[in-house]
Design a protein around this motif. Structure first.
Motif, mmCIF file in Angstrom:
data_model
loop_
_atom_site.group_PDB
_atom_site.id
_atom_site.type_symbol
_atom_site.label_atom_id
_atom_site.label_comp_id
_atom_site.label_asym_id
_atom_site.label_seq_id
_atom_site.Cartn_x
_atom_site.Cartn_y
_atom_site.Cartn_z
ATOM 1 N N LYS A 321 0.848 -1.185 0.000
ATOM 2 C CA LYS A 321 0.000 0.000 0.000
ATOM 3 C C LYS A 321 0.888 1.241 0.000
ATOM 4 O O LYS A 321 2.035 1.201 0.449
ATOM 5 C CB LYS A 321 -0.904 0.016 1.233
ATOM 6 N N ALA A 322 0.343 2.344 -0.479
ATOM 7 C CA ALA A 322 1.132 3.578 -0.547
ATOM 8 C C ALA A 322 1.662 3.995 0.821
ATOM 9 O O ALA A 322 2.805 4.457 0.937
ATOM 10 C CB ALA A 322 0.293 4.698 -1.154
ATOM 11 N N ASP A 323 0.859 3.816 1.867
ATOM 12 C CA ASP A 323 1.313 4.271 3.183
ATOM 13 C C ASP A 323 2.294 3.301 3.844
ATOM 14 O O ASP A 323 2.731 3.517 4.968
ATOM 15 C CB ASP A 323 0.134 4.590 4.112
ATOM 16 N N ASP A 324 2.657 2.240 3.122
ATOM 17 C CA ASP A 324 3.718 1.337 3.600
ATOM 18 C C ASP A 324 5.091 1.732 3.066
ATOM 19 O O ASP A 324 6.086 1.040 3.330
ATOM 20 C CB ASP A 324 3.430 -0.105 3.152
ATOM 21 N N ILE A 325 5.176 2.823 2.294
ATOM 22 C CA ILE A 325 6.401 3.132 1.564
ATOM 23 C C ILE A 325 7.590 3.402 2.482
ATOM 24 O O ILE A 325 8.718 2.988 2.186
ATOM 25 C CB ILE A 325 6.190 4.311 0.578
ATOM 26 N N ASN A 326 7.384 4.067 3.609
ATOM 27 C CA ASN A 326 8.522 4.354 4.485
ATOM 28 C C ASN A 326 9.086 3.083 5.096
ATOM 29 O O ASN A 326 10.312 2.915 5.192
ATOM 30 C CB ASN A 326 8.107 5.355 5.570
ATOM 31 N N GLU A 327 8.215 2.171 5.461
ATOM 32 C CA GLU A 327 8.668 0.875 5.957
ATOM 33 C C GLU A 327 9.381 0.107 4.835
ATOM 34 O O GLU A 327 10.403 -0.549 5.073
ATOM 35 C CB GLU A 327 7.484 0.057 6.475
ATOM 36 N N ALA A 328 8.844 0.203 3.618
ATOM 37 C CA ALA A 328 9.471 -0.480 2.480
ATOM 38 C C ALA A 328 10.881 0.040 2.243
ATOM 39 O O ALA A 328 11.800 -0.730 1.927
ATOM 40 C CB ALA A 328 8.615 -0.311 1.228
ATOM 41 N N TYR A 329 11.084 1.357 2.381
ATOM 42 C CA TYR A 329 12.421 1.925 2.216
ATOM 43 C C TYR A 329 13.389 1.316 3.233
ATOM 44 O O TYR A 329 14.532 0.967 2.892
ATOM 45 C CB TYR A 329 12.383 3.437 2.387
ATOM 46 N N GLU A 330 12.957 1.201 4.477
ATOM 47 C CA GLU A 330 13.831 0.645 5.501
ATOM 48 C C GLU A 330 14.138 -0.823 5.218
ATOM 49 O O GLU A 330 15.280 -1.276 5.384
ATOM 50 C CB GLU A 330 13.191 0.800 6.888
ATOM 51 N N ARG A 331 13.142 -1.555 4.767
ATOM 52 C CA ARG A 331 13.367 -2.959 4.415
ATOM 53 C C ARG A 331 14.276 -3.086 3.199
ATOM 54 O O ARG A 331 15.114 -3.989 3.135
ATOM 55 C CB ARG A 331 12.025 -3.655 4.155
ATOM 56 N N MET A 332 14.133 -2.166 2.253
ATOM 57 C CA MET A 332 14.968 -2.185 1.061
ATOM 58 C C MET A 332 16.440 -1.995 1.439
ATOM 59 O O MET A 332 17.332 -2.626 0.852
ATOM 60 C CB MET A 332 14.498 -1.098 0.088
ATOM 61 N N LEU A 333 16.711 -1.138 2.407
ATOM 62 C CA LEU A 333 18.075 -0.911 2.865
ATOM 63 C C LEU A 333 18.683 -2.178 3.455
ATOM 64 O O LEU A 333 19.899 -2.370 3.431
ATOM 65 C CB LEU A 333 18.114 0.213 3.901
ATOM 66 N N LYS A 334 17.829 -3.054 3.981
ATOM 67 C CA LYS A 334 18.289 -4.312 4.574
ATOM 68 C C LYS A 334 18.223 -5.461 3.569
ATOM 69 O O LYS A 334 18.450 -6.610 3.936
ATOM 70 C CB LYS A 334 17.418 -4.649 5.788
ATOM 71 N N SER A 335 17.894 -5.145 2.315
ATOM 72 C CA SER A 335 17.707 -6.169 1.272
ATOM 73 C C SER A 335 16.626 -7.167 1.670
ATOM 74 O O SER A 335 16.677 -8.338 1.294
ATOM 75 C CB SER A 335 19.027 -6.904 0.982
ATOM 76 N N ASP A 336 15.631 -6.678 2.398
ATOM 77 C CA ASP A 336 14.540 -7.525 2.885
ATOM 78 C C ASP A 336 13.357 -7.477 1.921
ATOM 79 O O ASP A 336 12.251 -7.087 2.268
ATOM 80 C CB ASP A 336 14.113 -7.062 4.286
ATOM 81 N N VAL A 337 13.614 -7.860 0.668
ATOM 82 C CA VAL A 337 12.547 -7.942 -0.328
ATOM 83 C C VAL A 337 13.013 -8.853 -1.454
ATOM 84 O O VAL A 337 14.177 -8.841 -1.831
ATOM 85 C CB VAL A 337 12.161 -6.544 -0.883
ATOM 86 N N LYS A 338 12.133 -9.670 -1.960
ATOM 87 C CA LYS A 338 12.415 -10.533 -3.107
ATOM 88 C C LYS A 338 11.384 -10.222 -4.186
ATOM 89 O O LYS A 338 10.280 -10.750 -4.164
ATOM 90 C CB LYS A 338 12.345 -12.005 -2.697
ATOM 91 N N TYR A 339 11.771 -9.397 -5.211
ATOM 92 C CA TYR A 339 13.023 -8.645 -5.254
ATOM 93 C C TYR A 339 12.720 -7.162 -5.473
ATOM 94 O O TYR A 339 13.614 -6.365 -5.575
ATOM 95 C CB TYR A 339 13.908 -9.176 -6.385
ATOM 96 N N ARG A 340 11.432 -6.836 -5.564
ATOM 97 C CA ARG A 340 11.047 -5.457 -5.847
ATOM 98 C C ARG A 340 9.710 -5.170 -5.188
ATOM 99 O O ARG A 340 8.759 -5.932 -5.313
ATOM 100 C CB ARG A 340 10.925 -5.272 -7.369
ATOM 101 N N PHE A 341 9.636 -4.036 -4.479
ATOM 102 C CA PHE A 341 8.357 -3.558 -3.980
ATOM 103 C C PHE A 341 7.603 -2.857 -5.104
ATOM 104 O O PHE A 341 8.208 -2.184 -5.944
ATOM 105 C CB PHE A 341 8.544 -2.559 -2.829
ATOM 106 N N VAL A 342 6.282 -3.009 -5.125
ATOM 107 C CA VAL A 342 5.435 -2.331 -6.098
ATOM 108 C C VAL A 342 4.238 -1.742 -5.361
ATOM 109 O O VAL A 342 3.533 -2.450 -4.622
ATOM 110 C CB VAL A 342 4.955 -3.286 -7.208
ATOM 111 N N ILE A 343 4.006 -0.446 -5.558
ATOM 112 C CA ILE A 343 2.881 0.246 -4.925
ATOM 113 C C ILE A 343 1.614 0.015 -5.743
ATOM 114 O O ILE A 343 1.589 0.211 -6.946
ATOM 115 C CB ILE A 343 3.147 1.754 -4.814
#
Length: 350
Positions: A321-343
């Motif tokens: 969701k759009a309001d998850d973007i700040n959390e997604a940024y922090e997870r992205m810094l930790k490489s905690d996504v396989k492999y791309r977030f999409v809003i």
């Protein structure tokens, strides 16, 4: 017209819901209702002003897919209802040698980025795809032929897909070629998929043993843990081409040692700090090349989208969701996504 978006008002502030203006549809414009927008590491760098020159308010997003809702009277390639995409550029001079060759990304006057690029529209710089709608010159709109059910996973192709496809194509990757992909993240996982579809033998390089099976599942024929000197030594002087997607500063020499005579390694990740100095002797004595590549021009981006549709290639994503973007940024810094977030742009509605 005011629309809802998500953006940053300052480098030290989190992204938040804001209202922005989009221009009226001009003669050669295409108006697009955004369905999904991928989240690129460049978005984070820009929103937080980690790269010089961020203009605020900053609305990131350059992996855009959606549907045409209006076209200008001079537009002939698109009609209302078409499924389309917009990547990293929304403008260039169109008259320089690079633009005339369909290499708008290398525009000699400077490309206009989908966000943070100079424009006559308010507020004086472009605002990107973390929004409900966008208006773009038809020259910079792409046709999407993937099935609608895949649309969210298509979005990252507009940056991660073309960033890896362009150098693979330029260096003529295909059957009979041995190709390495360094880094298994947002870019690297697309590089593995595309190189495999091109018919090359693909070797994935990772620093983590835990990513070995994941890389094989993506289509790699073999996986090398780059911290393992014995595994690296087995591949000395054997690669035709290596695509290095790592955006962090690291030692390039061990990978250059793996390239055979007349081979090349291409960098597509821009590190925050410079790479350590390179030992040039192996390059001189074996005519090896170290190169770089920036996204792709509009014709090549369309070619990439068609290639991926033909071969059933999309990105591996996590929809947010759009309001998850700040959390997604922090997870992205930790490489905690396989492999791309999409809003999911539907979540922007007030």
């Amino acid at each position: 017209m005011a629309i809802r978006a998500y953006g940053a008002l300052a480098a030290d502030k989190p992204l938040q819901a804001i209202d922005i203006e989009r221009r009226a549809v001009g003669a050669d414009d295409v108006q697009i209702a955004i369905a999904y927008c991928g989240v690129c590491h460049s978005d984070l760098h820009t929103a937080r002003s980690e790269w010089a020159g961020t203009l605020y308010p900053c609305v990131p997003g350059h992996e855009i897919v959606g549907h045409v809702t209006a076209v200008g009277p001079a537009v002939t390639k698109f009609k209302v209802g078409d499924t389309v995409g917009v990547g990293c550029m929304v403008g260039s001079c169109l008259t320089c040698e690079a633009c005339e060759e369909g290499l708008e990304q290398y525009c000699e006057c400077g490309l206009i980025g989908t966000y943070n690029g100079e424009t006559a529209d308010a507020p004086g710089h472009t605002l990107g795809g973390y929004s409900e709608q966008i208006v773009v010159k038809d020259r910079f709109v792409l046709k999407i032929t993937h099935d609608e059910s895949q649309l969210a996973a298509v979005a990252p192709l507009l940056c991660a897909g073309i960033t890896t496809y362009s150098p693979l194509r330029h260096w003529k990757v295909g059957p009979g070629k041995k190709v390495g992909v360094v880094g298994i993240g947002g870019l690297g996982h697309m590089g593995v998929k595309i190189a495999h579809a091109m018919g090359a033998k693909v070797v994935a390089f990772t620093t983590s043993e835990s990513k070995r099976q994941a890389a094989l599942d993506l289509g790699a024929d073999e996986v090398v843990v780059s911290r393992n000197a014995d595994e690296m030594a087995k591949h000395a002087d054997s690669f035709d081409f290596i695509l290095n997607t790592v955006a962090a500063s690291h030692d390039l020499d061990p990978f250059m040692d793996l390239i055979k005579r007349d081979g090349a390694m291409c960098l597509v990740g821009v590190p925050e700090h410079k790479h350590p100095a390179l030992n040039v002797a192996p390059m001189i004595f074996s005519r090896k090349t170290l190169a770089g590549s920036l996204i792709g021009g509009i014709p090549e981006t369309q070619e990439m989208l068609d290639f991926c549709a033909e071969h059933g290639i999309v990105s591996d994503i996590e929809t947010i969701k759009a309001d998850d973007i700040n959390e997604a940024y922090e997870r992205m810094l930790k490489s905690d996504v396989k492999y791309r977030f999409v809003i999911d742009a539907a979540t922007l509605a007030a």
